[in-house]
Design a protein around this motif. Structure first.
Motif, mmCIF file in Angstrom:
data_model
loop_
_atom_site.group_PDB
_atom_site.id
_atom_site.type_symbol
_atom_site.label_atom_id
_atom_site.label_comp_id
_atom_site.label_asym_id
_atom_site.label_seq_id
_atom_site.Cartn_x
_atom_site.Cartn_y
_atom_site.Cartn_z
ATOM 1 N N ALA A 121 -1.836 -5.712 -0.248
ATOM 2 C CA ALA A 121 -0.931 -5.321 0.834
ATOM 3 C C ALA A 121 -1.264 -3.941 1.383
ATOM 4 O O ALA A 121 -1.052 -3.662 2.569
ATOM 5 N N ALA A 122 -1.786 -3.057 0.537
ATOM 6 C CA ALA A 122 -2.017 -1.677 0.947
ATOM 7 C C ALA A 122 -3.410 -1.435 1.527
ATOM 8 O O ALA A 122 -3.676 -0.351 2.042
ATOM 9 N N ILE A 123 -4.308 -2.428 1.449
ATOM 10 C CA ILE A 123 -5.678 -2.247 1.935
ATOM 11 C C ILE A 123 -5.753 -2.658 3.398
ATOM 12 O O ILE A 123 -5.500 -3.818 3.736
ATOM 13 N N PRO A 124 -6.115 -1.735 4.310
ATOM 14 C CA PRO A 124 -6.182 -2.101 5.731
ATOM 15 C C PRO A 124 -7.310 -3.088 5.989
ATOM 16 O O PRO A 124 -8.336 -3.080 5.316
ATOM 17 N N PHE A 125 -7.102 -3.940 7.004
ATOM 18 C CA PHE A 125 -8.102 -4.964 7.339
ATOM 19 C C PHE A 125 -8.211 -5.083 8.847
ATOM 20 O O PHE A 125 -7.219 -5.200 9.558
ATOM 21 N N GLY A 126 -9.441 -5.070 9.319
ATOM 22 C CA GLY A 126 -9.702 -5.227 10.747
ATOM 23 C C GLY A 126 -11.173 -4.992 11.005
ATOM 24 O O GLY A 126 -11.936 -4.672 10.083
ATOM 25 N N GLN A 144 -9.228 -5.198 17.428
ATOM 26 C CA GLN A 144 -8.705 -3.861 17.732
ATOM 27 C C GLN A 144 -7.516 -3.596 16.824
ATOM 28 O O GLN A 144 -6.599 -4.409 16.737
ATOM 29 N N GLY A 145 -7.517 -2.454 16.155
ATOM 30 C CA GLY A 145 -6.421 -2.112 15.257
ATOM 31 C C GLY A 145 -6.675 -2.636 13.852
ATOM 32 O O GLY A 145 -7.710 -3.241 13.564
ATOM 33 N N ARG A 146 -5.712 -2.391 12.974
ATOM 34 C CA ARG A 146 -5.814 -2.805 11.586
ATOM 35 C C ARG A 146 -4.527 -3.499 11.143
ATOM 36 O O ARG A 146 -3.436 -3.149 11.584
#
Length: 508
Positions: A468-473, A480-482
Motif C-alpha cells: 500500500a505504501a509503495i508508489p506505482f506509475g 501520469q502521476g502515481r
C-alpha cells in the motif's frame, strides 16, 4: 503484507501431467460451480441499487466457458449524469467532506473489516467473473484490498495544510485486477473527502458492486460512492466529458488513455491521473542464479494469465547463460498448470474474453511469421473457454511485434544481449516506462541498471512486489502521476493559499 507470489507453482506443478511438445500441464476438465451467489447487478447511485435509465442490460461472461453469469445494468450518459448529480450533492451538501478525518477513518476501517469478513465470497466472485486463480484472489488480492483501505483510513489526518478535496472524482478501472484497482482509486479519494463516480470494466462488473455495498454497510453516506457498469464509448466517455466532474483517474491501455485525456481536456480541463500500459524488460545478467532467474522471469510474465500491465514481457538474457536459461524456461512453461481457476493447484486460468483471446493468438501467429522460434505453447488450451497454452519464443528480435507491443497474455519473449550498455539501450527503446526487473548478484550492476533504466518501478531479484505504501506509475507513455502511498493522496487534493492580514502582530 506484500503482493508477491515468487514461490507460486512449485507444488502445483507436481499435479500436472507433461503433455506433448508445445502444451502445458493439465488440470480440471469440468468447471467447478462457484461457491457464491450473484446478488448485485444494478447500478449503485445515491446509496441505492437501481436499474439503468434505459432499462438495458448486458451479459457478463464466465471466461472458463463463455457462458453468461448474469445480466448487468448497462449505464449510459443519463446514468452517469444521475450519478454525478448524486456525488455533487453529497460533496456540496452531505456530511462526508465536512466530517472530521477521524470519523471518516472509522468508516473506512469498518469497510476493511467487512471486506475481511466476506473475503471468500468476494474472491469467488472475482475468480468467476475474471478467470484468475481462486487461491490468488482469496489469499493475496482480497487481503490486499482490505490492507489498502486500512492504509488510506490512517491517512486522512495528513492533509492539515490548506489542502482541500477536488470534489467529484470520476474513476475508470480495468478488468485485470478489478478490486485492487478499485482500492487504488477509491481508497485515497474517500480518505481525502471526495465523492466518487466509478465506472467498472464491462468484462468484470460484479465484484465492485458487491464491495461497494459493503461500503454502504460500513456507514458511507448516500451519494459518496456511486458505481456505474457500462461501456467505454458511452458511460466512460460521458464520465470523462462531464462538466461537473472535478477530477478523473483512469487505468487501462495507453491508446485509451490518450482518448480519456483528450476528452477531459475538451470538457472542463479536469486534471487526469493515468496508469497505462507497459512492455517491461526483465534483465538476467551473466552472474545470475539461473534456476532462480528462470522461476522469477516465469512469474514476472505468466502471473495473472499474463494480463498485467507491468508484466516482464521482454526477457533479456545475457549470451553466456542464454541457452541454459532458455531450456529451463521452456521446461517451466510446460509444467505450468492450466485449468479451471477454482481448482486447487491451478496456476493459470482463462483469458478474460474472446476479444483478448483472439488478440493474443494474433500476436503468437505474428511471432511465428516474423521468424521467432516457438519453444513451447502457441495454441489454445482445451476446447472450451478462453484458455491459451503458456507460450515461449526464443530468437526474438527488437523489431518484432511480440517484442514491441503489449500483448497482455501468456507469451514470453526471450532476447539475447552481450553487455550492459547494449541492454540499457534496448530496454529503454520503447514508448513505455512502467516497470523493469533486474536479476543479478552484483551490486554495481544493479546500481548501474536502476539508474539507467527509464521505468517507474524497478525490482531487483524479485518482481511484482507491491504494498500500500509503495508508489506505482510509469515514465513516458505508461502514464501520469502515481498510485498508492502518500503520492496517491496528492491526486485527490488541491492546494489552497489563504492570506489574512494580521492586526498588531507580535512579530513578523
Amino acid at each position: 503484507m506484500f503482493f508477491c507470489l515468487s514461490d507460486r507453482g512449485t507444488a502445483a506443478a507436481t499435479l500436472g501431467i507433461r503433455r506433448l511438445f508445445g502444451t502445458s500441464a493439465v488440470a480440471a476438465e469440468e468447471p467447478i460451480t462457484p461457491p457464491v451467489e450473484v446478488k448485485h447487478t444494478q447500478l449503485l447511485i445515491n446509496g441505492k441499487f437501481v436499474d439503468s435509465a434505459s432499462g438495458k442490460t448486458f451479459p457478463t461472461l464466465d471466461p472458463r466457458t463463455g457462458e453468461v453469469i448474469a445480466h448487468v445494468a448497462e449505464g449510459e450518459a443519463e446514468d452517469i449524469n444521475r450519478a454525478v448529480i448524486a456525488a455533487r450533492k453529497a460533496f456540496d451538501e452531505g456530511p462526508w467532506p465536512k466530517m472530521s478525518p477521524y470519523k471518516r477513518s472509522m468508516i473506512l476501517y469498518r469497510f476493511a473489516d467487512l471486506i475481511e469478513k466476506h473475503n471468500d465470497e468476494i474472491a469467488a466472485l472475482e475468480t468467476w467473473d475474471n478467470g484468475k486463480p481462486y487461491q490468488q484472489a482469496v489469499s493475496v488480492e482480497i487481503p490486499m484490498l482490505a490492507r489498502l483501505i486500512r492504509y488510506y483510513a490512517g491517512k486522512p489526518s495528513l492533509p492539515q495544510k490548506k489542502e482541500t478535496p477536488y470534489g467529484v472524482a470520476g474513476q475508470i478501472i480495468p478488468w485485470n485486477f478489478p478490486l485492487l484497482m478499485f482500492a487504488w482509486k477509491v481508497g485515497p479519494a474517500l480518505a481525502c473527502g471526495n465523492t466518487i463516480v466509478l465506472k467498472t470494466a464491462e468484462q468484470t462488473p460484479l465484484s465492485a458492486l458487491y464491495v461497494a455495498r459493503l461500503a454502504l454497510e460500513a456507514g458511507l453516506p448516500p451519494g459518496v460512492l456511486n458505481v456505474v457498469s457500462g461501456f467505454g464509448p458511452t458511460a466512460g466517455a460521458s464520465l470523462a466529458t462531464h462538466m461537473d466532474v472535478d477530477k478523473l483517474a483512469f487505468t487501462g491501455s495507453t491508446d485509451t488513455g490518450k482518448i480519456v485525456l483528450e476528452l477531459a481536456a475538451r470538457s472542463n480541463l479536469k486534471p487526469v491521473t493515468l496508469e497505462l500500459g507497459g512492455k517491461s524488460p526483465f534483465i538476467v545478467c551473466e552472474d545470475a542464479d539461473v534456476d532462480k532467474a528462470v522461476e522469477m522471469a516465469h512469474f514476472a510474465l505468466f502471473f495473472n494469465q499474463g494480463q498485467c500491465c507491468c508484466a516482464g514481457s521482454r526477457t533479456f538474457v545475457h549470451e553466456k547463460v542464454y541457452d541454459e536459461f532458455l531450456e529451463k524456461s521452456k521446461a517451466r512453461a510446460l509444467r505450468r498448470v492450466v485449468g479451471d481457476p477454482f481448482k486447487k493447484g491451478v496456476e493459470q486460468g482463462p483469458q478474460i474474453d474472446e476479444e483478448q483471446f483472439n488478440k493474443i493468438m494474433h500476436y503468437i501467429r505474428s511471432g511465428l511469421d516474423s521468424g521467432a522460434t516457438l519453444e513451447a505453447g502457441g495454441d489454445r488450451f482445451g476446447t472450451k473457454g478462453y484458455y491459451i497454452q503458456p507460450t515461449v519464443f526464443s530468437d526474438v528480435k527488437d523489431d518484432m511485434l511480440i517484442a514491441k507491443d503489449e500483448i497482455f497474455g501468456p507469451v514470453q519473449s526471450i532476447l539475447k544481449f552481450k553487455d550492459l550498455d547494449e541492454v540499457v539501450r534496448r530496454a529503454n527503446a520503447t514508448r513505455y516506462g512502467l516497470a523493469a526487473g533486474i536479476f543479478t548478484n552484483n551490486l554495481d550492476t544493479a546500481n548501474t541498471l536502476t539508474r539507467a533504466l527509464r521505468q517507474g518501478t524497478i525490482w531487483i531479484n524479485c518482481f511484482d512486489v507491491f504494498d500500500a505504501a509503495i508508489p506505482f506509475g510509469g515514465f513516458k507513455m505508461s502514464g501520469q502521476g502515481r498510485e498508492k502511498g502518500i503520492h496517491s493522496l496528492r491526486n485527490y487534493l488541491q492546494v489552497k493559499a489563504v492570506v489574512t492580514p494580521l492586526k498588531n502582530p507580535a512579530w513578523l
